[in-house]
Structure formats: structure tokens, C-alpha cells
Design a protein around this motif. Structure first.
Motif, PDB file in Angstrom:
ATOM      1  N   GLU A  39       0.809  -1.222   0.000  1.00 32.16           N
ATOM      2  CA  GLU A  39       0.000   0.000   0.000  1.00 32.16           C
ATOM      3  C   GLU A  39       0.845   1.276   0.000  1.00 32.16           C
ATOM      4  OE1 GLU A  39      -2.937  -0.181   3.109  1.00 32.16           O
ATOM      5  OE2 GLU A  39      -3.604  -2.176   2.477  1.00 32.16           O
ATOM      6  N   TRP A  40       2.157   1.141   0.171  1.00 34.62           N
ATOM      7  CA  TRP A  40       3.055   2.296   0.151  1.00 34.62           C
ATOM      8  C   TRP A  40       3.305   2.719  -1.292  1.00 34.62           C
ATOM      9  CZ3 TRP A  40       7.572   2.490   4.106  1.00 34.62           C
ATOM     10  CH2 TRP A  40       7.132   2.094   5.368  1.00 34.62           C
ATOM     11  N   THR A  41       3.652   3.985  -1.480  1.00 33.83           N
ATOM     12  CA  THR A  41       4.066   4.445  -2.806  1.00 33.83           C
ATOM     13  C   THR A  41       5.516   4.018  -3.027  1.00 33.83           C
ATOM     14  OG1 THR A  41       4.948   6.565  -2.030  1.00 33.83           O
ATOM     15  CG2 THR A  41       2.590   6.496  -2.632  1.00 33.83           C
ATOM     16  N   LYS A  42       5.923   3.994  -4.292  1.00 33.30           N
ATOM     17  CA  LYS A  42       7.303   3.636  -4.599  1.00 33.30           C
ATOM     18  C   LYS A  42       8.262   4.639  -3.956  1.00 33.30           C
ATOM     19  CE  LYS A  42      10.668   2.653  -8.132  1.00 33.30           C
ATOM     20  NZ  LYS A  42      11.105   2.836  -9.483  1.00 33.30           N
ATOM     21  N   ASP A  43       7.902   5.914  -3.944  1.00 37.25           N
ATOM     22  CA  ASP A  43       8.752   6.933  -3.317  1.00 37.25           C
ATOM     23  C   ASP A  43       8.933   6.671  -1.823  1.00 37.25           C
ATOM     24  OD1 ASP A  43       9.157   8.248  -5.716  1.00 37.25           O
ATOM     25  OD2 ASP A  43       7.558   9.706  -5.364  1.00 37.25           O
ATOM     26  N   ASP A  44       7.851   6.276  -1.148  1.00 37.97           N
ATOM     27  CA  ASP A  44       7.939   5.971   0.278  1.00 37.97           C
ATOM     28  C   ASP A  44       8.809   4.742   0.523  1.00 37.97           C
ATOM     29  OD1 ASP A  44       6.356   8.134   0.982  1.00 37.97           O
ATOM     30  OD2 ASP A  44       4.501   6.946   1.011  1.00 37.97           O
ATOM     31  N   LEU A  45       8.665   3.729  -0.329  1.00 35.27           N
ATOM     32  CA  LEU A  45       9.485   2.522  -0.212  1.00 35.27           C
ATOM     33  C   LEU A  45      10.959   2.863  -0.427  1.00 35.27           C
ATOM     34  CD1 LEU A  45       7.222   0.091  -2.232  1.00 35.27           C
ATOM     35  CD2 LEU A  45       7.667  -0.045   0.224  1.00 35.27           C
ATOM     36  N   TYR A  46      11.228   3.690  -1.430  1.00 33.60           N
ATOM     37  CA  TYR A  46      12.596   4.110  -1.716  1.00 33.60           C
ATOM     38  C   TYR A  46      13.191   4.855  -0.516  1.00 33.60           C
ATOM     39  CZ  TYR A  46      16.633   6.330  -3.793  1.00 33.60           C
ATOM     40  OH  TYR A  46      17.917   6.740  -4.034  1.00 33.60           O
ATOM     41  N   GLY A  94      19.681   1.742   4.391  1.00 32.86           N
ATOM     42  CA  GLY A  94      20.915   1.500   3.646  1.00 32.86           C
ATOM     43  C   GLY A  94      20.894   0.310   2.705  1.00 32.86           C
ATOM     44  N   ILE A  95      19.801   0.101   2.003  1.00 30.80           N
ATOM     45  CA  ILE A  95      19.733  -0.995   1.036  1.00 30.80           C
ATOM     46  C   ILE A  95      20.450  -0.573  -0.235  1.00 30.80           C
ATOM     47  CG2 ILE A  95      18.172  -2.342  -0.422  1.00 30.80           C
ATOM     48  CD1 ILE A  95      16.214  -2.352   1.935  1.00 30.80           C
ATOM     49  N   ASP A  96      21.450  -1.360  -0.630  1.00 31.38           N
ATOM     50  CA  ASP A  96      22.221  -1.069  -1.836  1.00 31.38           C
ATOM     51  C   ASP A  96      21.407  -1.400  -3.083  1.00 31.38           C
ATOM     52  OD1 ASP A  96      24.465  -0.246  -0.410  1.00 31.38           O
ATOM     53  OD2 ASP A  96      25.264  -2.287  -0.295  1.00 31.38           O
ATOM     54  N   GLY A  97      21.596  -0.632  -4.139  1.00 25.72           N
ATOM     55  CA  GLY A  97      20.947  -0.879  -5.415  1.00 25.72           C
ATOM     56  C   GLY A  97      19.508  -0.425  -5.486  1.00 25.72           C
ATOM     57  N   ARG A  98      19.054   0.312  -4.502  1.00 25.65           N
ATOM     58  CA  ARG A  98      17.643   0.709  -4.432  1.00 25.65           C
ATOM     59  C   ARG A  98      17.218   1.607  -5.589  1.00 25.65           C
ATOM     60  NH1 ARG A  98      20.565   3.105  -0.434  1.00 25.65           N
ATOM     61  NH2 ARG A  98      20.822   5.347  -0.686  1.00 25.65           N
ATOM     62  N   SER A  99      18.132   2.378  -6.130  1.00 24.03           N
ATOM     63  CA  SER A  99      17.755   3.329  -7.182  1.00 24.03           C
ATOM     64  C   SER A  99      17.327   2.633  -8.471  1.00 24.03           C
ATOM     65  CB  SER A  99      18.895   4.308  -7.470  1.00 24.03           C
ATOM     66  OG  SER A  99      20.027   3.605  -7.939  1.00 24.03           O
ATOM     67  N   SER A 100      17.768   1.413  -8.686  1.00 22.75           N
ATOM     68  CA  SER A 100      17.385   0.706  -9.906  1.00 22.75           C
ATOM     69  C   SER A 100      16.258  -0.302  -9.676  1.00 22.75           C
ATOM     70  CB  SER A 100      18.603  -0.017 -10.491  1.00 22.75           C
ATOM     71  OG  SER A 100      19.075  -0.994  -9.582  1.00 22.75           O
ATOM     72  N   MET A 101      15.710  -0.342  -8.461  1.00 25.04           N
ATOM     73  CA  MET A 101      14.671  -1.316  -8.132  1.00 25.04           C
ATOM     74  C   MET A 101      13.280  -0.785  -8.465  1.00 25.04           C
ATOM     75  SD  MET A 101      15.809  -2.761  -4.431  1.00 25.04           S
ATOM     76  CE  MET A 101      17.389  -3.524  -4.138  1.00 25.04           C
ATOM     77  N   ASP A 102      12.412  -1.716  -8.909  1.00 28.67           N
ATOM     78  CA  ASP A 102      11.008  -1.344  -9.066  1.00 28.67           C
ATOM     79  C   ASP A 102      10.305  -1.569  -7.716  1.00 28.67           C
ATOM     80  OD1 ASP A 102      10.378  -4.094  -8.814  1.00 28.67           O
ATOM     81  OD2 ASP A 102      10.171  -4.373 -10.968  1.00 28.67           O
ATOM     82  N   ALA A 124       8.150  -3.813  -6.563  1.00 29.29           N
ATOM     83  CA  ALA A 124       8.186  -5.188  -6.044  1.00 29.29           C
ATOM     84  C   ALA A 124       9.568  -5.544  -5.497  1.00 29.29           C
ATOM     85  CB  ALA A 124       7.773  -6.170  -7.131  1.00 29.29           C
ATOM     86  N   GLU A 125      10.609  -5.096  -6.179  1.00 30.12           N
ATOM     87  CA  GLU A 125      11.972  -5.373  -5.710  1.00 30.12           C
ATOM     88  C   GLU A 125      12.272  -4.620  -4.414  1.00 30.12           C
ATOM     89  OE1 GLU A 125      14.299  -6.249  -9.892  1.00 30.12           O
ATOM     90  OE2 GLU A 125      13.803  -4.166  -9.395  1.00 30.12           O
ATOM     91  N   LEU A 126      11.792  -3.382  -4.296  1.00 32.10           N
ATOM     92  CA  LEU A 126      11.966  -2.622  -3.055  1.00 32.10           C
ATOM     93  C   LEU A 126      11.278  -3.333  -1.893  1.00 32.10           C
ATOM     94  CD1 LEU A 126      11.492   1.021  -4.359  1.00 32.10           C
ATOM     95  CD2 LEU A 126      13.551   0.115  -3.251  1.00 32.10           C
ATOM     96  N   ILE A 127      10.065  -3.819  -2.130  1.00 35.17           N
ATOM     97  CA  ILE A 127       9.330  -4.533  -1.083  1.00 35.17           C
ATOM     98  C   ILE A 127      10.105  -5.770  -0.651  1.00 35.17           C
ATOM     99  CG2 ILE A 127       7.247  -5.900  -0.616  1.00 35.17           C
ATOM    100  CD1 ILE A 127       5.729  -3.856  -2.393  1.00 35.17           C
ATOM    101  N   ALA A 128      10.588  -6.545  -1.619  1.00 40.20           N
ATOM    102  CA  ALA A 128      11.341  -7.762  -1.304  1.00 40.20           C
ATOM    103  C   ALA A 128      12.610  -7.433  -0.523  1.00 40.20           C
ATOM    104  CB  ALA A 128      11.680  -8.517  -2.589  1.00 40.20           C
ATOM    105  N   ALA A 129      13.305  -6.365  -0.926  1.00 37.24           N
ATOM    106  CA  ALA A 129      14.541  -5.982  -0.243  1.00 37.24           C
ATOM    107  C   ALA A 129      14.270  -5.519   1.183  1.00 37.24           C
ATOM    108  CB  ALA A 129      15.246  -4.881  -1.031  1.00 37.24           C
ATOM    109  N   LEU A 130      13.196  -4.767   1.374  1.00 35.21           N
ATOM    110  CA  LEU A 130      12.847  -4.299   2.709  1.00 35.21           C
ATOM    111  C   LEU A 130      12.471  -5.473   3.606  1.00 35.21           C
ATOM    112  CD1 LEU A 130      10.842  -1.118   1.718  1.00 35.21           C
ATOM    113  CD2 LEU A 130      12.950  -1.164   3.058  1.00 35.21           C
ATOM    114  N   ARG A 131      11.730  -6.411   3.078  1.00 35.94           N
ATOM    115  CA  ARG A 131      11.304  -7.557   3.891  1.00 35.94           C
ATOM    116  C   ARG A 131      12.458  -8.483   4.239  1.00 35.94           C
ATOM    117  NH1 ARG A 131       5.511  -8.329   1.117  1.00 35.94           N
ATOM    118  NH2 ARG A 131       4.404  -6.965   2.553  1.00 35.94           N
ATOM    119  N   SER A 132      13.454  -8.563   3.373  1.00 36.77           N
ATOM    120  CA  SER A 132      14.564  -9.477   3.641  1.00 36.77           C
ATOM    121  C   SER A 132      15.677  -8.824   4.450  1.00 36.77           C
ATOM    122  CB  SER A 132      15.121 -10.042   2.339  1.00 36.77           C
ATOM    123  OG  SER A 132      15.732  -9.028   1.577  1.00 36.77           O
ATOM    124  N   HIS A 133      15.574  -7.522   4.681  1.00 37.27           N
ATOM    125  CA  HIS A 133      16.623  -6.827   5.441  1.00 37.27           C
ATOM    126  C   HIS A 133      16.564  -7.194   6.900  1.00 37.27           C
ATOM    127  CE1 HIS A 133      19.448  -3.821   6.740  1.00 37.27           C
ATOM    128  NE2 HIS A 133      18.588  -3.400   7.636  1.00 37.27           N
TER     129      HIS A 133
END
Length: 84
Positions: free
Chosen positions: A51-58, A65-73, A75-84
Motif C-alpha cells: 500500500e506504500w508508494t514507490k517513493d515511500d518505499l525508496y 541502507g539498502i544497496d541498489g535501491r535506485s534501480s529497483m522497481d 516489487a523489488e523494493l518490497i522484497a529488499a525491505l522484507r529481507s533486510h
């Protein structure tokens, strides 16, 4: 030599043996050692990441400090946040 920032060394080591990162194992073991915290209970009332916007996820990914976030869509941001 024991780490003074770890409040429950046994729990910390058990979590590390299960493959958790040092940071996550320390957070969980310290929370369990604190009588005022209840890590097994459900967390805050924030909306699910979907339910978050991509900007909020970013922004959240940037905060932790998730690396590579600028190139993530989204779904990838969500996956990275959940696995951190």
C-alpha cells in the motif's frame, strides 16, 4: 570476550547459527532480554508495503541502507525491505 551490546548471548548465538545476520540476531536477542519488549507480539500499525508508494518505499530503503535501491522497481523494493 562477550560483546557488551548483546544482552542475551545464548539467544544471539542460536540465531546466528540459524543464519540470521549479526544485526538481526542482536535486535531479537536484546528485545527478548528486555522485559518491557515483546518481540513475539505483532508489531506496529503501519500499512503493508504493497500500500506504500514507490517513493515511500525508496525513502525507507534509503534510511536502512539498502544497496541498489535506485534501480529497483516497487516489487523489488518490497522484497529488499522484507529481507533486510
Amino acid at each position: 570476550m562477550p560483546n557488551p551490546s548483546i544482552k542475551d548471548e545464548d539467544t544471539y548465538e542460536a540465531l546466528r547459527d540459524k543464519g540470521m545476520s549479526k544485526e538481526k540476531a542482536a535486535r531479537i536477542s536484546n528485545a527478548q532480554a528486555n522485559e518491557d519488549m515483546h518481540p513475539s507480539q505483532k508489531g506496529g500499525k503501519a500499512a503493508p508495503y504493497e500500500e506504500w508508494t514507490k517513493d515511500d518505499l525508496y525513502e525507507r530503503a534509503q534510511e536502512i541502507g539498502i544497496d541498489g535501491r535506485s534501480s529497483m522497481d516497487k516489487a523489488e523494493l518490497i522484497a529488499a525491505l522484507r529481507s533486510h
